[in-house]
Motif scaffolding. Sequence first.
Motif, PDB file in Angstrom:
ATOM      1  N   PHE A   8       0.846  -1.196   0.000  1.00 46.62           N
ATOM      2  CA  PHE A   8       0.000   0.000   0.000  1.00 46.62           C
ATOM      3  C   PHE A   8       0.877   1.240   0.000  1.00 46.62           C
ATOM      4  N   SER A   9       0.268   2.376  -0.293  1.00 48.14           N
ATOM      5  CA  SER A   9       0.999   3.641  -0.331  1.00 48.14           C
ATOM      6  C   SER A   9       0.704   4.440   0.926  1.00 48.14           C
ATOM      7  N   PRO A  10       1.678   4.541   1.837  1.00 46.27           N
ATOM      8  CA  PRO A  10       1.453   5.334   3.053  1.00 46.27           C
ATOM      9  C   PRO A  10       1.147   6.787   2.717  1.00 46.27           C
ATOM     10  N   THR A  11       1.761   7.287   1.678  1.00 46.77           N
ATOM     11  CA  THR A  11       1.537   8.673   1.254  1.00 46.77           C
ATOM     12  C   THR A  11       0.074   8.897   0.890  1.00 46.77           C
ATOM     13  N   ASP A  12      -0.472   8.006   0.078  1.00 45.81           N
ATOM     14  CA  ASP A  12      -1.877   8.151  -0.332  1.00 45.81           C
ATOM     15  C   ASP A  12      -2.813   7.981   0.858  1.00 45.81           C
ATOM     16  N   GLU A  13      -2.497   7.010   1.712  1.00 47.06           N
ATOM     17  CA  GLU A  13      -3.348   6.768   2.886  1.00 47.06           C
ATOM     18  C   GLU A  13      -3.379   7.996   3.791  1.00 47.06           C
ATOM     19  N   LEU A  14      -2.201   8.557   4.025  1.00 47.54           N
ATOM     20  CA  LEU A  14      -2.113   9.685   4.944  1.00 47.54           C
ATOM     21  C   LEU A  14      -2.740  10.940   4.333  1.00 47.54           C
ATOM     22  N   ALA A  15      -2.573  11.105   3.025  1.00 50.50           N
ATOM     23  CA  ALA A  15      -3.185  12.258   2.352  1.00 50.50           C
ATOM     24  C   ALA A  15      -4.710  12.178   2.448  1.00 50.50           C
ATOM     25  N   VAL A  22      -0.766  13.137  13.858  1.00 53.31           N
ATOM     26  CA  VAL A  22       0.485  12.423  14.088  1.00 53.31           C
ATOM     27  C   VAL A  22       0.422  11.100  13.338  1.00 53.31           C
ATOM     28  N   SER A  23       1.492  10.773  12.658  1.00 51.51           N
ATOM     29  CA  SER A  23       1.523   9.483  11.971  1.00 51.51           C
ATOM     30  C   SER A  23       2.794   8.733  12.318  1.00 51.51           C
ATOM     31  N   PHE A  24       2.673   7.424  12.307  1.00 56.92           N
ATOM     32  CA  PHE A  24       3.854   6.566  12.396  1.00 56.92           C
ATOM     33  C   PHE A  24       3.838   5.628  11.209  1.00 56.92           C
ATOM     34  N   LEU A  25       4.976   5.579  10.506  1.00 61.16           N
ATOM     35  CA  LEU A  25       5.146   4.631   9.415  1.00 61.16           C
ATOM     36  C   LEU A  25       6.278   3.684   9.775  1.00 61.16           C
ATOM     37  N   GLY A  26       5.981   2.400   9.778  1.00 61.50           N
ATOM     38  CA  GLY A  26       7.025   1.399   9.964  1.00 61.50           C
ATOM     39  C   GLY A  26       7.293   0.725   8.637  1.00 61.50           C
ATOM     40  N   GLN A  27       8.552   0.608   8.289  1.00 59.15           N
ATOM     41  CA  GLN A  27       8.882   0.024   6.987  1.00 59.15           C
ATOM     42  C   GLN A  27      10.023  -0.982   7.135  1.00 59.15           C
ATOM     43  N   VAL A  28      10.127  -1.866   6.163  1.00 62.67           N
ATOM     44  CA  VAL A  28      11.223  -2.833   6.181  1.00 62.67           C
ATOM     45  C   VAL A  28      12.516  -2.084   5.895  1.00 62.67           C
ATOM     46  N   ARG A  29      13.465  -2.170   6.815  1.00 64.56           N
ATOM     47  CA  ARG A  29      14.726  -1.440   6.661  1.00 64.56           C
ATOM     48  C   ARG A  29      15.538  -1.912   5.470  1.00 64.56           C
ATOM     49  N   CYS A  30      16.121  -0.935   4.781  1.00 63.09           N
ATOM     50  CA  CYS A  30      17.125  -1.257   3.763  1.00 63.09           C
ATOM     51  C   CYS A  30      18.489  -1.199   4.429  1.00 63.09           C
ATOM     52  N   GLU A  31      19.145  -2.319   4.532  1.00 64.17           N
ATOM     53  CA  GLU A  31      20.451  -2.350   5.178  1.00 64.17           C
ATOM     54  C   GLU A  31      21.442  -3.070   4.290  1.00 64.17           C
ATOM     55  N   GLY A  32      22.717  -2.817   4.558  1.00 62.44           N
ATOM     56  CA  GLY A  32      23.754  -3.544   3.823  1.00 62.44           C
ATOM     57  C   GLY A  32      24.317  -4.647   4.699  1.00 62.44           C
ATOM     58  N   VAL A  77       4.544 -11.433   2.557  1.00 57.51           N
ATOM     59  CA  VAL A  77       5.983 -11.221   2.353  1.00 57.51           C
ATOM     60  C   VAL A  77       6.254  -9.796   1.890  1.00 57.51           C
ATOM     61  N   MET A  78       7.185  -9.126   2.553  1.00 60.10           N
ATOM     62  CA  MET A  78       7.566  -7.758   2.203  1.00 60.10           C
ATOM     63  C   MET A  78       9.062  -7.667   1.929  1.00 60.10           C
ATOM     64  N   ARG A  79       9.431  -6.684   1.117  1.00 64.35           N
ATOM     65  CA  ARG A  79      10.831  -6.465   0.736  1.00 64.35           C
ATOM     66  C   ARG A  79      11.343  -5.186   1.397  1.00 64.35           C
ATOM     67  N   PRO A  80      12.656  -5.002   1.462  1.00 67.99           N
ATOM     68  CA  PRO A  80      13.198  -3.756   2.021  1.00 67.99           C
ATOM     69  C   PRO A  80      12.579  -2.527   1.362  1.00 67.99           C
ATOM     70  N   GLY A  81      12.186  -1.587   2.186  1.00 63.22           N
ATOM     71  CA  GLY A  81      11.553  -0.366   1.702  1.00 63.22           C
ATOM     72  C   GLY A  81      10.037  -0.427   1.718  1.00 63.22           C
ATOM     73  N   ASP A  82       9.487  -1.651   1.790  1.00 60.83           N
ATOM     74  CA  ASP A  82       8.021  -1.775   1.803  1.00 60.83           C
ATOM     75  C   ASP A  82       7.459  -1.297   3.142  1.00 60.83           C
ATOM     76  N   PRO A  83       6.318  -0.609   3.106  1.00 60.40           N
ATOM     77  CA  PRO A  83       5.654  -0.236   4.356  1.00 60.40           C
ATOM     78  C   PRO A  83       5.059  -1.466   5.039  1.00 60.40           C
ATOM     79  N   ILE A  84       5.145  -1.465   6.365  1.00 61.05           N
ATOM     80  CA  ILE A  84       4.572  -2.557   7.155  1.00 61.05           C
ATOM     81  C   ILE A  84       3.318  -2.079   7.880  1.00 61.05           C
ATOM     82  N   VAL A  85       3.440  -0.932   8.502  1.00 63.58           N
ATOM     83  CA  VAL A  85       2.334  -0.446   9.316  1.00 63.58           C
ATOM     84  C   VAL A  85       2.268   1.075   9.247  1.00 63.58           C
ATOM     85  N   LEU A  86       1.047   1.586   9.188  1.00 64.65           N
ATOM     86  CA  LEU A  86       0.822   3.029   9.250  1.00 64.65           C
ATOM     87  C   LEU A  86      -0.258   3.278  10.299  1.00 64.65           C
ATOM     88  N   VAL A  87       0.071   4.139  11.247  1.00 63.15           N
ATOM     89  CA  VAL A  87      -0.912   4.576  12.237  1.00 63.15           C
ATOM     90  C   VAL A  87      -1.004   6.083  12.140  1.00 63.15           C
TER      91      VAL A  87
END
Lengths: 79, 79, 154, 154
Positions: free
Chosen positions: C15-22, C35-45, C90-100
């Motif tokens: 889903f698009s957190p941007t669209d949801e929040l807008a 107030v919003s919280f977005l949790g996303q899958v971290r992109c790490e090396g 299943v989610m990939r790095p950068g994907d949103p997990i949760v939006l409150v």
Amino acid sequence: MPAKLVFLGRLEDIAGMGELAVTPAPLELVLAALDPALAVELLGERVRMALNGSLLSDNEAVVLAEGDELAFLPPVSGG
Amino acid sequence: MPAKLVFLGRLEDIAGMGELAVTPAPLELVLAALDPALAVELLGERVRMALNGSLLSDNEAVVLAEGDELAFLPPVSGG
Amino acid sequence: MAVSGPAVRLLGEDFSPTDELAAFTAAHPEAGGIVSFLGQVRCEGGVQAVEALELKHYAAMTLPGMEALAATTAKRWALDGLLIVHRFGVMRPGDPIVLVAAAARHRRDAFAAADFAMDHLKSQSWFWKREKTAAGWRWIEPRADDHRDLARWL
Amino acid sequence: MAVSGPAVRLLGEDFSPTDELAAFTAAHPEAGGIVSFLGQVRCEGGVQAVEALELKHYAAMTLPGMEALAATTAKRWALDGLLIVHRFGVMRPGDPIVLVAAAARHRRDAFAAADFAMDHLKSQSWFWKREKTAAGWRWIEPRADDHRDLARWL
């Protein structure tokens, strides 16, 4: 070059202007030349002063030099 | 109609399946028919059970009836 | 004045957190603060980098539990609106997990409500998480931090 | 890993919180959580409804003060990024006033940083606010709440 007084917030309304060019001098003399009603407001307990962008501590003696900018800051109410 | 066991989280991996249809019976008998290694995990201290979507309190006696769904819930780790 | 119950969604797709929040913001013009919280899958090396994350849910309990949490949150603070969107699957790095998101007349209510909802989503919602790294899939155990966070509200 | 200082902007024209937050989120894929606060001019009915709001600033101090606040916030919590956008000038109901966003590896840091920054923006930043209602323009005095909020961080 003159010095400058800056009136913020409601002080701008009371002064009827946002800024005023004044002759460099000790602050008492500068204020004595203003409308007394305005001077009283500028010296109000809750009004702080900033000289060239830096807050002054209470009761600090101020002598305006050429090019100085003295701002009168009423309590903030932002955001 | 059989009853159903549901294995959540890592219990699904251990069971090798997400669900298992079982013959309605007291829970002890149902578990006794499973692979003992799986039964031990299902009875683990930190595994909770929910019958038809409602959490059971500890040590509550469970007798599965026809159509019942009993879920085994390991500690959550969401979000 | 928009009067609407909390909106809670459990999604199996991105889903698009941007669209949801807008959309949420547009629906709450009466709120002074959001107030919003977005949790996303971290992109790490590195070798420990997460390549994928899977959240499993349990249909009989996960969404009902989220709805109960939303109702509790909405009752505890003076809110104009509350939104909870949570992924499973299943989610990939950068994907949103949760939006409150919480909208309120007063800033403090919005902050507290979003914070409260997140603490409870993290530690009391019926989700099970596993991560895939170079070493393969591994189930994640609850963190001690999550329980400490929860104790703040007792 | 994006390493960048806080971004602070003081704007005299309308901005899109949605676009700002989308750009901030895209710039911080390494962050597990992003907390945002959006303050907007309330849309209200009735004779006391605010028709317009004006924020005055003081060029010599307002932006420098916001930058100092951002630096303090970024030093106090472990953040991946911090964004502060604040309007001055005349705003209408529904217009955004302030957007704060904090990105962090850990959720609690992001919440605390956004909360801290907002409390200080509200009560310690060099802004003066007046509102226009049916009765005309009126300067707003600081609220006791704002000072209470601030005391939480001492």
